[in-house]
Design a protein around this motif. Structure first.
Motif, PDB file in Angstrom:
ATOM      1  N   UNK A  84     108.273 -37.933 -21.574  1.00  0.00           N
ATOM      2  CA  UNK A  84     107.107 -38.011 -22.455  1.00  0.00           C
ATOM      3  C   UNK A  84     106.757 -39.463 -22.761  1.00  0.00           C
ATOM      4  N   UNK A  85     107.767 -40.259 -23.039  1.00  0.00           N
ATOM      5  CA  UNK A  85     107.488 -41.654 -23.368  1.00  0.00           C
ATOM      6  C   UNK A  85     107.202 -42.505 -22.149  1.00  0.00           C
ATOM      7  N   UNK A  86     107.606 -42.058 -20.969  1.00  0.00           N
ATOM      8  CA  UNK A  86     107.172 -42.733 -19.748  1.00  0.00           C
ATOM      9  C   UNK A  86     105.662 -42.611 -19.609  1.00  0.00           C
ATOM     10  N   UNK A  87     105.143 -41.433 -19.976  1.00  0.00           N
ATOM     11  CA  UNK A  87     103.693 -41.271 -19.982  1.00  0.00           C
ATOM     12  C   UNK A  87     103.028 -42.213 -20.962  1.00  0.00           C
ATOM     13  N   UNK A 137     103.850 -29.434 -30.461  1.00  0.00           N
ATOM     14  CA  UNK A 137     105.291 -29.403 -30.693  1.00  0.00           C
ATOM     15  C   UNK A 137     105.975 -28.254 -29.952  1.00  0.00           C
ATOM     16  N   UNK A 138     105.190 -27.420 -29.267  1.00  0.00           N
ATOM     17  CA  UNK A 138     105.754 -26.238 -28.612  1.00  0.00           C
ATOM     18  C   UNK A 138     106.721 -26.605 -27.493  1.00  0.00           C
ATOM     19  N   UNK A 139     106.314 -27.509 -26.600  1.00  0.00           N
ATOM     20  CA  UNK A 139     107.196 -27.856 -25.481  1.00  0.00           C
ATOM     21  C   UNK A 139     108.451 -28.588 -25.946  1.00  0.00           C
ATOM     22  N   UNK A 140     108.370 -29.590 -26.844  1.00  0.00           N
ATOM     23  CA  UNK A 140     109.619 -30.178 -27.358  1.00  0.00           C
ATOM     24  C   UNK A 140     110.532 -29.147 -28.010  1.00  0.00           C
ATOM     25  N   UNK A 141     109.927 -28.171 -28.702  1.00  0.00           N
ATOM     26  CA  UNK A 141     110.708 -27.101 -29.335  1.00  0.00           C
ATOM     27  C   UNK A 141     111.464 -26.310 -28.268  1.00  0.00           C
ATOM     28  N   UNK A 142     110.776 -25.953 -27.174  1.00  0.00           N
ATOM     29  CA  UNK A 142     111.433 -25.184 -26.127  1.00  0.00           C
ATOM     30  C   UNK A 142     112.530 -26.004 -25.449  1.00  0.00           C
ATOM     31  N   UNK A 143     112.281 -27.296 -25.233  1.00  0.00           N
ATOM     32  CA  UNK A 143     113.283 -28.155 -24.598  1.00  0.00           C
ATOM     33  C   UNK A 143     114.571 -28.177 -25.412  1.00  0.00           C
ATOM     34  N   UNK A 188     102.448 -38.417 -29.660  1.00  0.00           N
ATOM     35  CA  UNK A 188     103.681 -37.798 -29.154  1.00  0.00           C
ATOM     36  C   UNK A 188     104.906 -38.186 -29.971  1.00  0.00           C
ATOM     37  N   UNK A 189     104.908 -39.395 -30.545  1.00  0.00           N
ATOM     38  CA  UNK A 189     106.043 -39.807 -31.382  1.00  0.00           C
ATOM     39  C   UNK A 189     106.169 -38.884 -32.580  1.00  0.00           C
ATOM     40  N   UNK A 190     105.032 -38.523 -33.174  1.00  0.00           N
ATOM     41  CA  UNK A 190     105.048 -37.618 -34.318  1.00  0.00           C
ATOM     42  C   UNK A 190     105.562 -36.232 -33.927  1.00  0.00           C
ATOM     43  N   UNK A 191     105.067 -35.713 -32.802  1.00  0.00           N
ATOM     44  CA  UNK A 191     105.483 -34.376 -32.354  1.00  0.00           C
ATOM     45  C   UNK A 191     106.973 -34.340 -32.056  1.00  0.00           C
ATOM     46  N   UNK A 192     107.476 -35.349 -31.358  1.00  0.00           N
ATOM     47  CA  UNK A 192     108.887 -35.376 -30.993  1.00  0.00           C
ATOM     48  C   UNK A 192     109.777 -35.631 -32.202  1.00  0.00           C
ATOM     49  N   UNK A 198     101.898 -34.716 -20.827  1.00  0.00           N
ATOM     50  CA  UNK A 198     103.228 -34.137 -20.659  1.00  0.00           C
ATOM     51  C   UNK A 198     103.484 -33.065 -21.712  1.00  0.00           C
ATOM     52  N   UNK A 199     103.082 -33.334 -22.949  1.00  0.00           N
ATOM     53  CA  UNK A 199     103.341 -32.401 -24.040  1.00  0.00           C
ATOM     54  C   UNK A 199     102.205 -31.412 -24.237  1.00  0.00           C
TER      55      UNK A 199
END
Length: 615
Positions: A346-349, A322-328, A151-155, A72-73
């Motif tokens: 993301x966390x569903x994944x 971290x690019x996609x969370x940043x854009x969101x 993903x937890x770290x990135x988010x 997802x990310x």
């Protein structure tokens, strides 16, 4: 927009509400199936749903199982930096679905096994079975921990989401519904989580189209930026992604996942008949296509927004994931709850991948390490399996915590997971294709192949490939409206001034520019071919197999010629119903009553089956 000095938004109360609701619904699905099966859930029902599942939910579970938060990310970031050539994986998904449905599935289905690695014991010996299971357990525990942590770290670094709170919460939720509801809970939760993942992608895409004004503008910017690079036929094996590396290498890599990996095989052999099992794989192919298209277009949308001010080069983010969370958080800041939907996606994944892994780990441990040596009643075995699910869930949470201390080892761990699949795929194919292959040749080929690919994979991380093969497409910071004091290299994330290409090249061994630089997608086919060639040669040198191999263990001409649902329509439910009828009749009879050669007609579409039972 982020090309200005405006800070990126943080999470609101509504975002937290959306995320918590997702977790609560996941738990409720597990509780529902636990209550529904209260006092009636056997070990087979816990691990395989009683072999009564249908194609559509299993297909969605198959798709969700390996479409993790990393997908997802990570996939949109991959497209943003390297282009939409990633979409060629859709060709690989089609090849993999056909191969898995028409070659591997018939073999596993007719053997009526729970653990994929039971096959290795039937075809070779107990040692081969234990080796295959051990490979699977190690790589799955390692990979699942990383899938939970990365993903937890990135988010956390972008949204401010509490890192350890989310790690523990998602890990416990996943463990809880796996332990309570078994495979049925895992599959139906995957169905819900798959819907959340697609919704998260659509929220990003729709808002991106609104921001840019039209789909055509996104497409034009991507075209002029070189992101629509679908057809790159360069045969160079050192190139990271080309048509050949994705279609050939990707097909081998994903076949190792969908053809022999316990997490996937356990789902489609839980279908009530072989036709449903094959349909689940073909529907899964469509699900993979939809997911890939959404991820790729999310990446193109992100490029169209930041093509003049790359957040990575401009030090607005620390890493590509971290690019996609940043854009969101940038474009959806004015829509409370929508960023929460993306994080839930993301966390569903993460939940779908972790739950599949936990359930499969419990299955292989019971089937390969416990039941062959100790006999338990079905009820006790069910409790042992639930205990193992709880244990593996806690181990994966612990592995996620350990991942936070690994630093650069994270990438090495992902590489190890990738190169384990190739040797195992060759291990299974050797047994299924060549009747003369014996256990000595198979185990020797597996060992040599694993050592070779591990050597290449780890050194590929130590000696990074040459920039010509890995450097992203052009990324600009000319349109940024804020000061950038120290631009970063978009490949490494390090300051440009700290890189000395001449020194690095002089310190590299010559082999680093050949073997160590081979595309990671070619590791799987390399490993598979090594196992097949060396395993066959060593088998012949050691006398081959003395006894004839049961044809059920081999890929037959019928498997290759009978397509789709026409090969076999054997129904697990009919076998189960027949057994229950026999048991009921026996209970009403006398102690000395004997049934001899009773013929039961399962259905009008099947031959009569001769059943002999002594009471």
């Amino acid at each position: 927009m982020s090309i200005s000095s405006t800070p990126v938004a943080q999470f609101t109360v509504w975002d937290y509400v959306v995320f918590v609701v997702m977790l609560l619904i996941s738990i409720s699905i597990g509780v529902y199936h636990a209550v529904k099966a209260r006092g009636q859930q056997s070990n087979s029902q816990f691990l395989l749903g009683g072999r009564q599942m249908t194609a559509v939910p299993v297909a969605m579970s198959l798709t969700a199982s390996f479409m993790s938060a990393v997908t997802v990310i990570g996939t949109p970031a991959e497209v943003y930096r390297y282009g939409a050539i990633f979409l060629l994986f859709c060709i690989s998904y089609a090849i993999v679905s056909i191969v898995s449905a028409e070659i591997f599935l018939p073999v596993f289905y007719r053997l009526n096994i729970t653990s994929t690695y039971e096959y290795l014991g039937m075809r070779f010996n107990k040692t081969a079975r234990c080796i295959g299971t051990s490979f699977y357990i190690i790589q799955t525990v390692l990979y699942t921990g990383i899938v939970i942590y990365a993903p937890a770290l990135a988010l956390n670094q972008i949204t401010g989401f509490d890192l350890w709170g989310v790690l523990v919460a998602t890990g416990l939720v996943c463990t809880l519904y796996c332990t309570l509801g078994g495979l049925k809970a895992v599959i139906w939760t995957d169905v819900f989580q798959m819907g959340i993942m697609i919704s998260g992608f659509l929220a990003v895409i729709i808002r991106g189209v609104v921001v840019q004004g039209s789909f055509e503008r996104i497409w034009n910017i991507s075209y002029h930026g070189g992101r629509l690079n679908f057809w790159d036929f360069d045969p160079d094996p050192l190139r990271r992604h080309t048509f050949w590396t994705i279609v050939v290498g990707g097909s081998f890599m994903w076949t190792a996942v969908y053809g022999i990996n316990q997490s996937q095989v356990q789902r489609y052999i839980a279908c009530k008949n072989q036709c449903e099992a094959k349909l689940s794989l073909y529907f899964n192919m469509i699900g993979l296509w939809i997911t890939a298209i959404c991820a790729v277009f999310s990446g193109l949308t992100m490029y169209s927004i930041y093509y003049q001010c790359d957040p990575l080069t401009a030090k607005q983010v620390r890493a590509p994931d971290q690019l996609l969370p940043y854009m969101v958080m940038d474009i959806l800041r004015d829509y409370p709850g929508v960023p929460g939907l993306f994080v839930a996606a993301a966390y569903s994944g993460t939940l779908s991948t972790a739950s599949s892994s936990i359930n499969a780990l419990a299955a292989v441990t019971v089937e390969d390490f416990i039941t062959p040596h100790i006999t338990f009643s079905d009820q006790k075995l069910s409790w042992i399996t639930k205990g193992l699910s709880l244990m593996y869930g806690l181990i994966c949470i612990g592995m996620a915590a350990l991942s936070s201390l690994m630093g650069s080892v994270l990438q090495a761990a992902l590489t190890i997971f990738g190169i384990c699949g190739g040797p195992l795929l060759g291990f299974f194919l050797l047994g299924m294709i060549f009747p003369c292959a014996n256990s000595i040749g198979a185990i020797s080929g597996l060992a040599i192949s694993f050592i070779l690919t591990l050597w290449v994979g780890i050194n590929g991380q130590v000696y990074t490939p040459l920039p010509d093969h890995t450097r992203p497409l052009h990324l600009s910071i000319a349109g940024c409206l804020f000061n950038i004091t120290e631009p970063l290299d978009p490949v490494t994330g390090s300051p440009w001034t700290t890189i000395n290409p001449v020194t690095e090249l002089n310190s590299r061994p010559a082999i680093a520019d050949t073997w160590y630089s081979i595309s990671y997608l070619y590791l799987s086919p390399l490993a598979t071919v090594v196992v097949l060639i060396l395993g066959l040669i060593i088998s012949l040198l050691t006398g081959g197999r003395e006894n004839n191999v049961d044809k059920k263990l081999l890929i037959t001409q019928r498997d290759l010629m009978c397509c789709f649902c026409f090969a076999d329509t054997s129904d697990h439910s009919e076998v189960k119903d027949t057994k229950e009828k026999l048991d009921e009749t026996a209970n009403r009879g006398k102690e000395n009553l004997t049934f001899s050669h009773q013929e039961l007609n399962f259905s009008e579409k099947r031959d009569h089956i001769l059943v002999t039972t002594y009471l």
